[in-house]
Design a protein around this motif. Sequence first.
Motif, PDB file in Angstrom:
ATOM      1  N   ARG A   1      41.104  45.435  56.063  1.00 37.23           N
ATOM      2  CA  ARG A   1      41.813  45.595  54.998  1.00 37.23           C
ATOM      3  C   ARG A   1      42.935  44.151  55.338  1.00 37.23           C
ATOM      4  O   ARG A   1      42.963  43.384  54.410  1.00 37.23           O
TER       5      ARG A   1
ATOM      6  N   ARG B   1      47.227  31.219  46.322  1.00 34.78           N
ATOM      7  CA  ARG B   1      46.073  32.346  45.967  1.00 34.78           C
ATOM      8  C   ARG B   1      44.780  31.732  46.310  1.00 34.78           C
ATOM      9  O   ARG B   1      43.376  32.166  46.704  1.00 34.78           O
TER      10      ARG B   1
ATOM     11  N   ALA C   1      30.656  50.083  47.062  1.00 35.48           N
ATOM     12  CA  ALA C   1      30.753  49.895  46.215  1.00 35.48           C
ATOM     13  C   ALA C   1      30.481  48.210  45.898  1.00 35.48           C
ATOM     14  O   ALA C   1      30.390  47.383  45.029  1.00 35.48           O
TER      15      ALA C   1
ATOM     16  N   ALA D   1      36.014  36.393  46.650  1.00 41.65           N
ATOM     17  CA  ALA D   1      36.882  35.802  46.329  1.00 41.65           C
ATOM     18  C   ALA D   1      36.549  35.475  44.878  1.00 41.65           C
ATOM     19  O   ALA D   1      36.638  33.969  44.372  1.00 41.65           O
TER      20      ALA D   1
ATOM     21  N   GLU E   1      49.676  35.641  47.585  1.00 43.13           N
ATOM     22  CA  GLU E   1      48.650  36.462  46.729  1.00 43.13           C
ATOM     23  C   GLU E   1      49.379  35.899  45.366  1.00 43.13           C
ATOM     24  O   GLU E   1      48.361  35.723  44.368  1.00 43.13           O
ATOM     25  N   ARG E   2      50.960  35.936  44.891  1.00 43.26           N
ATOM     26  CA  ARG E   2      51.405  36.190  44.213  1.00 43.26           C
ATOM     27  C   ARG E   2      51.067  34.379  43.878  1.00 43.26           C
ATOM     28  O   ARG E   2      51.667  33.871  42.178  1.00 43.26           O
TER      29      ARG E   2
ATOM     30  N   GLU F   1      37.121  40.435  45.221  1.00 47.41           N
ATOM     31  CA  GLU F   1      38.505  39.879  46.088  1.00 47.41           C
ATOM     32  C   GLU F   1      37.706  39.680  47.005  1.00 47.41           C
ATOM     33  O   GLU F   1      37.931  38.220  47.211  1.00 47.41           O
ATOM     34  N   VAL F   2      37.039  39.958  48.065  1.00 50.84           N
ATOM     35  CA  VAL F   2      36.746  40.000  49.234  1.00 50.84           C
ATOM     36  C   VAL F   2      35.699  38.513  48.119  1.00 50.84           C
ATOM     37  O   VAL F   2      35.332  37.885  49.516  1.00 50.84           O
TER      38      VAL F   2
ATOM     39  N   VAL G   1      40.778  40.658  55.887  1.00 45.96           N
ATOM     40  CA  VAL G   1      40.705  39.558  54.519  1.00 45.96           C
ATOM     41  C   VAL G   1      41.399  39.465  53.357  1.00 45.96           C
ATOM     42  O   VAL G   1      41.285  38.652  52.647  1.00 45.96           O
TER      43      VAL G   1
ATOM     44  N   GLU H   1      38.061  45.763  44.796  1.00 40.53           N
ATOM     45  CA  GLU H   1      38.444  44.441  46.403  1.00 40.53           C
ATOM     46  C   GLU H   1      37.059  44.424  46.863  1.00 40.53           C
ATOM     47  O   GLU H   1      37.001  43.626  47.319  1.00 40.53           O
ATOM     48  N   ALA H   2      36.404  44.411  46.248  1.00 46.06           N
ATOM     49  CA  ALA H   2      34.864  44.106  47.124  1.00 46.06           C
ATOM     50  C   ALA H   2      34.768  42.367  45.934  1.00 46.06           C
ATOM     51  O   ALA H   2      34.427  41.194  46.726  1.00 46.06           O
TER      52      ALA H   2
ATOM     53  N   MET I   1      31.754  41.322  53.422  1.00 45.31           N
ATOM     54  CA  MET I   1      32.707  42.559  53.552  1.00 45.31           C
ATOM     55  C   MET I   1      31.377  43.793  53.735  1.00 45.31           C
ATOM     56  O   MET I   1      30.997  43.895  52.133  1.00 45.31           O
TER      57      MET I   1
ATOM     58  N   SER J   1      36.294  52.729  43.307  1.00 45.44           N
ATOM     59  CA  SER J   1      35.491  53.004  44.039  1.00 45.44           C
ATOM     60  C   SER J   1      35.264  51.567  45.046  1.00 45.44           C
ATOM     61  O   SER J   1      33.744  51.353  45.275  1.00 45.44           O
ATOM     62  N   GLU J   2      36.414  50.905  45.429  1.00 47.46           N
ATOM     63  CA  GLU J   2      36.518  49.905  46.138  1.00 47.46           C
ATOM     64  C   GLU J   2      35.362  48.773  45.137  1.00 47.46           C
ATOM     65  O   GLU J   2      35.344  47.494  45.898  1.00 47.46           O
ATOM     66  N   GLN J   3      35.444  48.498  44.182  1.00 48.28           N
ATOM     67  CA  GLN J   3      34.827  47.407  43.433  1.00 48.28           C
ATOM     68  C   GLN J   3      35.411  46.486  42.937  1.00 48.28           C
ATOM     69  O   GLN J   3      35.046  45.673  43.312  1.00 48.28           O
TER      70      GLN J   3
ATOM     71  N   ARG K   1      38.641  33.548  52.307  1.00 43.92           N
ATOM     72  CA  ARG K   1      37.732  34.913  52.092  1.00 43.92           C
ATOM     73  C   ARG K   1      36.465  34.579  51.504  1.00 43.92           C
ATOM     74  O   ARG K   1      35.532  35.481  52.416  1.00 43.92           O
ATOM     75  N   ARG K   2      36.002  33.125  51.865  1.00 46.31           N
ATOM     76  CA  ARG K   2      35.090  33.025  51.935  1.00 46.31           C
ATOM     77  C   ARG K   2      33.911  32.905  52.892  1.00 46.31           C
ATOM     78  O   ARG K   2      32.692  32.791  53.111  1.00 46.31           O
TER      79      ARG K   2
ATOM     80  N   ARG L   1      51.313  38.704  32.849  1.00 44.98           N
ATOM     81  CA  ARG L   1      51.095  37.222  33.208  1.00 44.98           C
ATOM     82  C   ARG L   1      49.577  36.687  33.909  1.00 44.98           C
ATOM     83  O   ARG L   1      49.504  35.665  33.651  1.00 44.98           O
TER      84      ARG L   1
ATOM     85  N   PHE M   1      31.793  47.798  52.622  1.00 42.76           N
ATOM     86  CA  PHE M   1      32.926  48.932  52.296  1.00 42.76           C
ATOM     87  C   PHE M   1      31.788  50.201  52.768  1.00 42.76           C
ATOM     88  O   PHE M   1      31.261  50.218  53.375  1.00 42.76           O
TER      89      PHE M   1
ATOM     90  N   PHE N   1      41.575  32.640  48.260  1.00 44.99           N
ATOM     91  CA  PHE N   1      40.117  32.910  47.938  1.00 44.99           C
ATOM     92  C   PHE N   1      39.119  31.754  48.772  1.00 44.99           C
ATOM     93  O   PHE N   1      38.317  32.027  49.288  1.00 44.99           O
TER      94      PHE N   1
ATOM     95  N   LEU O   1      43.887  41.907  51.737  1.00 36.77           N
ATOM     96  CA  LEU O   1      43.784  42.831  50.753  1.00 36.77           C
ATOM     97  C   LEU O   1      44.981  43.845  50.864  1.00 36.77           C
ATOM     98  O   LEU O   1      45.440  44.557  50.293  1.00 36.77           O
TER      99      LEU O   1
ATOM    100  N   HIS P   1      54.267  41.402  35.155  1.00 35.73           N
ATOM    101  CA  HIS P   1      53.167  41.613  35.992  1.00 35.73           C
ATOM    102  C   HIS P   1      52.055  40.406  36.085  1.00 35.73           C
ATOM    103  O   HIS P   1      51.214  40.225  36.257  1.00 35.73           O
TER     104      HIS P   1
END
Lengths: 260, 241
Positions: free
Chosen positions: A51, A82, A100, B116, A76-77, B113-114, A54, B110-111, A94, B106-108, A89-90, B8, A96, A86, A56, B5
Motif C-alpha cells: 500500500r 493528487r 476487490a 487512478a 494527496e490533499r 484509487e490504484v 502505490v 482502494e482499487a 494491483m 472490500s477494498e473496492q 498510479r497509472r 470540501r 488485491f 494519479f 495508498l 475535509h
Amino acid sequence: MAEQAPAITLERVCKSFGPNRVLHEVSLVLPAGKILVMLGPSGTGKSVLLRCLVGLMKPDSGRIFIEGEDITALDERRSADRDKLFALRRKFGMLFQDGALFDDMCVGDNVAFPLRQHEKMSETEIAQRVKEYLDAVGLKDVQRKMPAELSGGMRKRVAFARAIALQPRIVLCDEPSSGLDPVMSATLDDLILDLHRRYNMTFVVISHDTAEARTIASHIGLLYKGVLQTFGTKEQVLRSNGEAINQFFDRSTKGPIQVL
Amino acid sequence: MEFLHFVRRALVAQFSGLPPRDEFVRHALDAGVGSLPLLTLLTIFAGMNLSVQAYGTFVRFGGQDLLGLFCGVGGIRELYPVMAAVICGARIGATLAASLANMQISEQVEALEVMAVDPMRHLVAPRLWAVTLMLPLLCGYADVVGLAASYWAAVDQMGVNGGTFMEQVRDIVHLEDLAAGVFKGVVFGWLVALVSCYHGYRALKRDGAEGVGVATNRAIVHSAVLCIVLNMFLSALLYVR
C-alpha cells in the motif's frame, strides 16, 4: 544511453500504527523488469508495504521512488500533487488479496473498467481485450456473471485480468495464489512469467508460497516483524544460508521466526 | 475537521465536471423511482390523516370549510417536504451509506484509487447529483399525492364542499410555496446524500460487517435529525416576515 531508473527504490521506510511498528527502516532497490517475491509470515507488514508503494498509505519516514519519482513527497490533499499521484498510479496494476472486484458490475465490465477510464478504445476493441485477458487467466463464458456468482479463485483470476488490463509497468500482487488450487496457482505463475517476458513488466508478489518464489522470482525478500531480513536476487538469497530464510523454505518451527 | 475535509472534497468533485453518466442514472432511478411506492403509500395516509385531524377539531366551531386552508398550509408548506426528506432520506441514505461502506471494507474504493480513478468523482459526485435532483421532485410529488388524499378524505368522506376546499388551497398556497418546497427538497437532498456518503466513505476495512451497519445507522439518524432541524430554520427564513 541514460541508464533506466530502478522500478522501485525504498529508502529506510518506516510505518507504525500507534505503538505497533509495522515497517522498520526497509530499504531495497528493485531494477525494472524483475519479479520480486516478498515472503514473510502473516501480519508482518507485507500488505502495508504494498500500500505504501502505490501511495495508498504514507510512510512515517523514509522515501519511496517509483521509476525515479518520489511518491512519498506527494500530498494527496493538494490537487496538483493528487494529479501527479494519479499519473504515477497509472504505472501500476494491483491484485488485491480478496480481489476487490466491483460487485455492482459484471465480470466483463470489471475488466473493461480501467480501459474505459483511461484508454480511447471502441467498445469492440475493449470487448476483444477483455476476452483476451479472461482467456489468459483461464476463464471462459463468465463475462455476464456477477462477482457474487464466482468462486474465490475465479474472483481472484478476474481481478488479475483487471490488474493487467492496461498493461501497467509495475504489477503488485497481494497473495495471488491464496485460495487457488495448485494447478490454477501454477497457471497464474506461468501467466506472470509470460507477461514479464512479453511486456517486461515488473512484479512485486506478496506470498507465503516458497514454491512460487522458486518458480517465478528473480528477486526474493523476507519480511519479518517489519524488518527486511533478507533481500537479493533469488540465487543470492537461496545461497545465503540465512537462518530466517532457511526456516521459511524448510517449513520449520525452529528458527528466528516465531508464531507468537 | 474530517467532515469539513470531506465536504470540501465532495464539493470539488461535484462541481468539477459532469458525473459519470451511468452511475448518475442508476442512482437517480433508485432514489427517485425506487422511493415512489413507499412515499405514495405514506403520503396518502398522512394526507388523509391531516383532513381527519383538522375536521375533528374544526367541526366543533363550524369551521370545517377551513380544511383546505389547513391542509394547504400544513401539508404543502411543511409536512410533505419533510416527509419526503425523512422517509426517502432514510431509504436513500441507508442505501448510499451501506453501498459505500461495503465498497470500503472490500477494498473496492482502494482499487479505484490504484486505477487512478478519483473515488470522490466516481462514487460520491454522481450520488450527490442524483439525490439533490431527485428529492425536490419527490417533494413535489408528495405535495400532489398528499393534497389529493386530503381532498378525498375531506370531500368524499366527510362531506366538505370540494369547491371551497380547493378555493382555500389556492388562496393560501402560492407558487412561491411550491417553490419553497422544491428549494427545501434541494437542500435536504444534498444534505442527505452528503451525510450518507460521508458515513459510508469513512467505514474501515477492520470494522467489517459491523462497520456497514454502523455507517447505515448513522446515515439514517443524522439525515433525519438534520432535515427536521433544518426545516424549522428554512421555514423561519422563508415564511416569517
